[in-house]
Design an enzyme around this catalytic site. Sequence first.
Site, PDB file in Angstrom:
ATOM      1  N   SER A 141       0.706  -1.109   0.160  1.00  0.00           N
ATOM      2  CA  SER A 141       0.019  -0.005   0.024  1.00  0.00           C
ATOM      3  C   SER A 141       0.815   1.264  -0.075  1.00  0.00           C
ATOM      4  O   SER A 141       1.899   1.276   0.526  1.00  0.00           O
ATOM      5  CB  SER A 141      -0.871  -0.126   1.088  1.00  0.00           C
ATOM      6  OG  SER A 141      -1.442   1.328   1.282  1.00  0.00           O
ATOM      7  N   TYR A 155      -2.207  -0.579   9.990  1.00  0.00           N
ATOM      8  CA  TYR A 155      -2.297  -0.950   8.599  1.00  0.00           C
ATOM      9  C   TYR A 155      -0.842  -0.664   7.921  1.00  0.00           C
ATOM     10  O   TYR A 155      -0.145  -1.667   7.180  1.00  0.00           O
ATOM     11  CB  TYR A 155      -3.408  -0.384   7.732  1.00  0.00           C
ATOM     12  CG  TYR A 155      -3.467  -0.442   6.339  1.00  0.00           C
ATOM     13  CD1 TYR A 155      -4.200  -1.930   5.926  1.00  0.00           C
ATOM     14  CD2 TYR A 155      -3.151   0.424   5.464  1.00  0.00           C
ATOM     15  CE1 TYR A 155      -4.436  -2.214   4.856  1.00  0.00           C
ATOM     16  CE2 TYR A 155      -3.427   0.081   4.073  1.00  0.00           C
ATOM     17  CZ  TYR A 155      -4.002  -0.941   3.812  1.00  0.00           C
ATOM     18  OH  TYR A 155      -4.147  -1.507   2.228  1.00  0.00           O
TER      19      TYR A 155
HETATM   20  N1  LIG Z   1      -8.309  -0.324  -2.548  1.00  0.00           N
HETATM   21  C1  LIG Z   1      -7.390   0.173  -1.995  1.00  0.00           C
HETATM   22  O1  LIG Z   1      -7.649   1.594  -1.992  1.00  0.00           O
HETATM   23  C2  LIG Z   1      -6.464  -0.322  -1.762  1.00  0.00           C
HETATM   24  C3  LIG Z   1      -4.934   0.526  -1.494  1.00  0.00           C
HETATM   25  C4  LIG Z   1      -3.749   0.197  -1.252  1.00  0.00           C
HETATM   26  C5  LIG Z   1      -3.886  -1.302  -0.961  1.00  0.00           C
HETATM   27  N2  LIG Z   1      -4.646  -2.226  -1.430  1.00  0.00           N
HETATM   28  C6  LIG Z   1      -4.625  -3.570  -0.881  1.00  0.00           C
HETATM   29  O2  LIG Z   1      -4.854  -4.178  -2.237  1.00  0.00           O
HETATM   30  C7  LIG Z   1      -5.314  -5.624  -1.529  1.00  0.00           C
HETATM   31  C8  LIG Z   1      -6.883  -5.918  -2.083  1.00  0.00           C
HETATM   32  O3  LIG Z   1      -7.530  -4.738  -1.518  1.00  0.00           O
HETATM   33  P1  LIG Z   1      -9.004  -4.556  -2.379  1.00  0.00           P
HETATM   34  O4  LIG Z   1      -9.143  -3.076  -2.364  1.00  0.00           O
HETATM   35  O5  LIG Z   1      -9.391  -5.387  -3.302  1.00  0.00           O
HETATM   36  O6  LIG Z   1     -10.140  -5.042  -1.065  1.00  0.00           O
HETATM   37  P2  LIG Z   1     -11.463  -5.802  -0.894  1.00  0.00           P
HETATM   38  O7  LIG Z   1     -12.076  -4.981  -2.052  1.00  0.00           O
HETATM   39  O8  LIG Z   1     -11.673  -5.591   0.574  1.00  0.00           O
HETATM   40  O9  LIG Z   1     -10.899  -7.252  -0.848  1.00  0.00           O
HETATM   41  C9  LIG Z   1     -10.062  -7.801  -0.022  1.00  0.00           C
HETATM   42  C10 LIG Z   1      -9.775  -9.204  -0.534  1.00  0.00           C
HETATM   43  O10 LIG Z   1      -8.894 -10.016   0.438  1.00  0.00           O
HETATM   44  C11 LIG Z   1      -9.453 -10.903   0.939  1.00  0.00           C
HETATM   45  N3  LIG Z   1      -9.520 -11.258   2.063  1.00  0.00           N
HETATM   46  C12 LIG Z   1      -9.756 -10.438   3.445  1.00  0.00           C
HETATM   47  N4  LIG Z   1      -9.416 -11.226   4.287  1.00  0.00           N
HETATM   48  C13 LIG Z   1      -9.222 -12.370   4.109  1.00  0.00           C
HETATM   49  C14 LIG Z   1      -8.752 -13.531   4.846  1.00  0.00           C
HETATM   50  N5  LIG Z   1      -9.022 -13.590   6.067  1.00  0.00           N
HETATM   51  N6  LIG Z   1      -8.804 -14.986   4.099  1.00  0.00           N
HETATM   52  C15 LIG Z   1      -8.751 -14.826   2.930  1.00  0.00           C
HETATM   53  N7  LIG Z   1      -8.829 -13.668   2.002  1.00  0.00           N
HETATM   54  C16 LIG Z   1      -8.924 -12.500   2.807  1.00  0.00           C
HETATM   55  C17 LIG Z   1     -11.014 -10.939   0.311  1.00  0.00           C
HETATM   56  O11 LIG Z   1     -11.661 -11.943   0.279  1.00  0.00           O
HETATM   57  P3  LIG Z   1     -12.947 -12.710   0.899  1.00  0.00           P
HETATM   58  O12 LIG Z   1     -13.945 -11.479   0.458  1.00  0.00           O
HETATM   59  O13 LIG Z   1     -13.221 -13.958   0.250  1.00  0.00           O
HETATM   60  O14 LIG Z   1     -12.499 -12.750   2.251  1.00  0.00           O
HETATM   61  C18 LIG Z   1     -10.817 -10.006  -0.803  1.00  0.00           C
HETATM   62  O15 LIG Z   1     -10.725 -10.893  -2.094  1.00  0.00           O
HETATM   63  C19 LIG Z   1      -5.430  -5.619  -0.030  1.00  0.00           C
HETATM   64  O16 LIG Z   1      -4.076  -6.292   0.308  1.00  0.00           O
HETATM   65  C20 LIG Z   1      -5.503  -3.911   0.258  1.00  0.00           C
HETATM   66  O17 LIG Z   1      -4.639  -3.858   1.448  1.00  0.00           O
HETATM   67  C21 LIG Z   1      -6.218  -1.843  -1.463  1.00  0.00           C
END
Ligand SMILES: NC(=O)c1ccc[n+]([C@@H]2O[C@H](COP(=O)([O-])OP(=O)(O)OC[C@H]3O[C@@H](n4cnc5c(N)ncnc54)[C@H](OP(=O)(O)O)[C@@H]3O)[C@@H](O)[C@H]2O)c1
Length: 246
Positions: A141, A155
């Site tokens: 991130s 985080y």
């Molecule tokens: N969106 C942003 O602005 C942003 C910015 C920087 C970094 N990120 C990073 O990008 C990555 C994806 O984020 P996103 O934005 O796509 O978030 P999201 O829409 O909330 O999706 C999160 C993903 O992580 C999985 N996950 C969460 N807890 C889990 C667990 N205990 N076991 C297995 N899978 C789990 C979820 O799967 P399930 O629903 O099946 O549990 C889902 O596929 C993360 O690492 C996040 O920190 C996101």
Amino acid sequence: MQSLAGKTALITGGGRGIGAAIARRLAGDGARVAITYGRSRDSAEALVSEIVASGGEALALRADNRDPQALEAAVEEVAVRHGTIDVLVNNAGIFHTGTIDELTLEDFDRTMDINVRAVFVASKAATRQMPDGGRVITIGSNLAPRVPWPGIGLYSMSKAALAGFTRGLARDLGGRRINVNVIHPGSTDTDMNPADGEMSDAQRGLMAIPRYSDPSDVAGMVAWLAGPEGRSVTGAEFTIDNGANA
Ligand SMILES: NC(=O)c1ccc[n+]([C@@H]2O[C@H](COP(=O)([O-])OP(=O)(O)OC[C@H]3O[C@@H](n4cnc5c(N)ncnc54)[C@H](OP(=O)(O)O)[C@@H]3O)[C@@H](O)[C@H]2O)c1
């Protein structure tokens, strides 16, 4: 010729959000993809059907990132089915906020288990199976190197840990020609951080180009690192945040 033809890619948390965009993109580039999900079984299976319907190969496996045995079993199953894992994308993560006076030890454990320990577990299990030329790509991130507001320290710590681990793993695996990199997305339009969410205008206010990324933007960077043109890049951090940290 598709750049990932004949390769197998495993994406954690691939059922929705950035992980789903990565799975779609790598499948489009010719990879057989396997995704893990924790709770989102329906969307994971819908994505598998979508990829298969467009001529690709895909598989969804339940593996909670808090459960190391489940994660190792998922890695093993992919390796047994496909004979190899060429690309691991450590994507699954949670964003738990709170200031130091609000956070509990349980919050700490949950964030570190999902965002950090699982990356260690999956990387250890997958690289055991990985041939020369393999790739490990972790989603960090842009809040790892910079914390613009209170309440993000936990985080940020979890994502900063991934940068150190990436550098170390790149050194450990360089002799096997395995490339290890971390991508630091900024605000990306997903359930975690919707572009019309309560804090979205404040986030746009930090950016040089005030717009959210689409998950496919992050997926494009993953595809480049996973493909042949990424072969000279290892131990590196890539920020994709519309200049929020500029
Ligand atoms: N969106 C942003 O602005 C942003 C910015 C920087 C970094 N990120 C990073 O990008 C990555 C994806 O984020 P996103 O934005 O796509 O978030 P999201 O829409 O909330 O999706 C999160 C993903 O992580 C999985 N996950 C969460 N807890 C889990 C667990 N205990 N076991 C297995 N899978 C789990 C979820 O799967 P399930 O629903 O099946 O549990 C889902 O596929 C993360 O690492 C996040 O920190 C996101």
